[in-house]
Design an enzyme around this catalytic site. Sequence first.
Site, PDB file in Angstrom:
ATOM      1  N   LYS A  19     -37.715  67.749  21.301  1.00  0.00           N
ATOM      2  CA  LYS A  19     -38.853  68.588  21.701  1.00  0.00           C
ATOM      3  C   LYS A  19     -40.071  67.726  22.038  1.00  0.00           C
ATOM      4  O   LYS A  19     -40.725  67.946  23.053  1.00  0.00           O
ATOM      5  CB  LYS A  19     -39.167  69.575  20.565  1.00  0.00           C
ATOM      6  N   SER A  20     -40.380  66.756  21.191  1.00  0.00           N
ATOM      7  CA  SER A  20     -41.566  65.920  21.437  1.00  0.00           C
ATOM      8  C   SER A  20     -41.444  65.183  22.771  1.00  0.00           C
ATOM      9  O   SER A  20     -42.396  65.112  23.555  1.00  0.00           O
ATOM     10  CB  SER A  20     -41.726  64.884  20.321  1.00  0.00           C
ATOM     11  N   SER A 167     -51.196  61.900  12.936  1.00  0.00           N
ATOM     12  CA  SER A 167     -50.848  63.004  13.844  1.00  0.00           C
ATOM     13  C   SER A 167     -50.520  62.472  15.232  1.00  0.00           C
ATOM     14  O   SER A 167     -51.379  61.929  15.936  1.00  0.00           O
ATOM     15  CB  SER A 167     -51.994  64.004  13.954  1.00  0.00           C
ATOM     16  N   GLN A 169     -49.747  64.313  17.677  1.00  0.00           N
ATOM     17  CA  GLN A 169     -50.344  65.197  18.687  1.00  0.00           C
ATOM     18  C   GLN A 169     -51.773  64.760  18.987  1.00  0.00           C
ATOM     19  O   GLN A 169     -52.183  64.699  20.147  1.00  0.00           O
ATOM     20  CB  GLN A 169     -50.306  66.643  18.203  1.00  0.00           C
ATOM     21  N   ASP A 315     -41.154  67.400   9.856  1.00  0.00           N
ATOM     22  CA  ASP A 315     -40.593  68.653  10.377  1.00  0.00           C
ATOM     23  C   ASP A 315     -39.273  69.033   9.679  1.00  0.00           C
ATOM     24  O   ASP A 315     -38.798  70.158   9.808  1.00  0.00           O
ATOM     25  CB  ASP A 315     -40.344  68.547  11.883  1.00  0.00           C
ATOM     26  N   LYS A 342     -48.523  73.926   9.546  1.00  0.00           N
ATOM     27  CA  LYS A 342     -47.510  73.955  10.616  1.00  0.00           C
ATOM     28  C   LYS A 342     -47.356  75.403  11.100  1.00  0.00           C
ATOM     29  O   LYS A 342     -48.247  76.215  10.889  1.00  0.00           O
ATOM     30  CB  LYS A 342     -46.194  73.377  10.088  1.00  0.00           C
ATOM     31  N   ARG A 388     -38.206  76.728  12.022  1.00  0.00           N
ATOM     32  CA  ARG A 388     -37.527  75.778  11.114  1.00  0.00           C
ATOM     33  C   ARG A 388     -37.134  76.457   9.798  1.00  0.00           C
ATOM     34  O   ARG A 388     -36.152  76.076   9.167  1.00  0.00           O
ATOM     35  CB  ARG A 388     -38.382  74.549  10.877  1.00  0.00           C
TER      36      ARG A 388
HETATM   37  C1  S3P Z   1     -45.334  66.407  17.171  1.00  0.00           C
HETATM   38  C2  S3P Z   1     -46.029  65.834  16.151  1.00  0.00           C
HETATM   39  C3  S3P Z   1     -45.992  66.298  14.755  1.00  0.00           C
HETATM   40  C4  S3P Z   1     -44.829  67.255  14.532  1.00  0.00           C
HETATM   41  C5  S3P Z   1     -44.724  68.276  15.624  1.00  0.00           C
HETATM   42  C6  S3P Z   1     -44.485  67.594  16.959  1.00  0.00           C
HETATM   43  C7  S3P Z   1     -45.455  65.839  18.518  1.00  0.00           C
HETATM   44  O1  S3P Z   1     -47.182  66.989  14.451  1.00  0.00           O
HETATM   45  O2  S3P Z   1     -44.947  67.882  13.275  1.00  0.00           O
HETATM   46  O3  S3P Z   1     -43.634  69.157  15.374  1.00  0.00           O
HETATM   47  O4  S3P Z   1     -44.611  66.127  19.388  1.00  0.00           O
HETATM   48  O5  S3P Z   1     -46.392  65.077  18.748  1.00  0.00           O
HETATM   49  P1  S3P Z   1     -48.554  66.204  14.072  1.00  0.00           P
HETATM   50  O6  S3P Z   1     -49.141  65.699  15.308  1.00  0.00           O
HETATM   51  O7  S3P Z   1     -49.396  67.238  13.398  1.00  0.00           O
HETATM   52  O8  S3P Z   1     -48.127  65.136  13.145  1.00  0.00           O
END
Ligand code: S3P
Length: 676
Positions: A19-20, A167, A169, A315, A342, A388
């Site tokens: 997904k990421s 993070s 993200q 996750d 989350k 999840r």
């Molecule tokens: C993700 C980063 C993680 C993860 C999320 C996807 C990403 O979150 O928990 O499901 O794709 O960058 P955080 O940025 O809050 O760590």
Amino acid sequence: MSTLGRLVVRGAIRAPGDKSISHRALILAAMCEGETRICGLLPSADVHATAAALRALGVSIPALDADFVVRGRGLAVLHSPESALDCANSGTTTRLLAGLLAGLDGRNARFEGDASLSRRPMRRVAEPLMAMGARIDFEGASGHDGLPMRVHGAALRPIRFVNTHASAQVKGALLLAGLASGVEVVVAEPRRSRDHSERMLMARGVALQCDAQGVTLPAGQRLVAADVTVPSDPSSATFFAALAAMADAGALRLEQVCLNPTRTGAFDVFRRMGVRIEVEDAREVGGEPIGTLIVSPAALQGTHIGGVEIPRCIDELPMIACVAARAAGETVITGAQELRVKESDRIRAVVENLRGLGVAVEELPDGMRIQGGTGPMVGHVATQGDHRLAMAFGILGALPGNTITIDDPGCVAVSYPGFWRDLANAVGPSSHAARAPSPPAPPPSAPPPSARAPLVISIDGPAASGKSSTAQWVADELDVRHVDSGAFYRALTFVALESGMAPDAWTPERVLTSAHRIGWRLTARSVLPMVDGLPQDEALRGSAVTRHVSRVAAMGPVRAWVNGQVRAAGAAVDVVVDGRDIGTAVFPNAQLKIFLIADTWERARRRLVQRLGRRPTDVEIAEEAEALVARDAQDATQSAPARDAITIDTTTVTQAEQVERIVALARATRERLRAT
Ligand code: S3P
């Protein structure tokens, strides 16, 4: 280990694309000038939200196929969208695109999301972006620092940002903002978050510097388009690693999983708990390490999870907690307060649901303490729409002796649309299968029902015998699901039309090239298809689909594919299924088989009433009857009843009477099965 039946796992699972990486593949392709070929993208609801948002910004993103090309035209063509960007359930869509938007001087967009996403904190990304010079307005209730939020892009200033938590993200958002504005960005984190942004940017010619302290993006970097092959998502593969770990025998192969060390914490935790995980065929694809994992059952031991390990398995913690409930001794998770923000408060939600299943578990401010055990787990899981949670408890529910119902099994579409199908395949149709139905669970004090294969009631019959409406009615009366196989033919027709191929050129092979975009979902009444993780119910009923669906449904390999979908659904939950060959070829072991017949005149009359919405004339009925006779002759080879089918002549009975008879037969079948 369970006292009721044994679970033997077997076979291979290729979890869908990461997904990421999928989000980033689309966003970076949109930012470049030139073509990006993307293979294996995850076609889930979250990724769909990113694709839709990029389209609204002016990027031409084709349908999310197994293999497709994005023709990027650079940042200059991106414009303010006409309406709000709907980020649905996706935090990654919101935060990464907020970063990109912030760096687009003169453009702005309002970000919206579903109830869960709207509760999640956005100040963590808004604050550093505002420090760079972007304007961000929270447009919800006063004091609420989540969606809806409007981001106004600007010519940004450089930033050195020391984040208080890890993070990916936020880090990704600042890197995208810096790239779009051409300024230097330095991000330091207390612990290393996943590094897909860094790897993907470097693969596109960006001179990033990464070290233990963090990442530096120099000013004035340009992106060069580069193709992506998306490996399987380790977070999705974790569910099946957990299933294999808790099974009684066998092994599961999890193919081509992304083994990026910032993502593999759950596998390390499982190994520490005693699970055997071997890696085969390890290699690098597109800058990411990948490999096939072979996971076999183990005598599980409790463990302690905390510190630097947390971002590497954040996750996967709901699944890890569920595995811990089956391990000997205590498992303690600490340092995971991020779980509270989350898709749900995953600490509270996991604790409450495990407790509801009879597990001894204590909530901690930043984690939980779980006492493992072997007793049967019986109860109902409230997912709060969190994918999840649905999958973690779905895995527990697939273990013999456990009877777990899940309130919203369809929410798995956020990250893993084919989850229930893959689970049904992994546990095998004859073993105890995952149960994801919605009827209320028995009270925890009730004795656990014994493991059994799901109930399948097949309803066959010639054309226009009223199979489909009777089947839905019977399913409603019995409170089980109706599998709408016709909707699966419609879904295939829809994706074939969307692929742009002229209908004249359709062959079974061509139609089936887009079949991977179709998953299935469980609603309270039905098993229905999804396209790219979305229901698309209205589009599937559209006139273009109606025009072409009968040709698609006549194709042998297409029928075989739809039958496979229907069979997988029937292996997972109790179902009523109607259609041609259902009781013979598709479910030869259905516990109750009904074959509906009616004389031709009556079938013709019913079909016309349905089609015209009025009483047909005798001439009209005669013409329709002639057409039905021709159709019957064509179908003659398919339409024979199964030898153990019960034939019901419906010529002189109302539909309500037919339903009553079938329901009575079904109840008797259930009683008989319960007694054996
Ligand atoms: C993700 C980063 C993680 C993860 C999320 C996807 C990403 O979150 O928990 O499901 O794709 O960058 P955080 O940025 O809050 O760590």
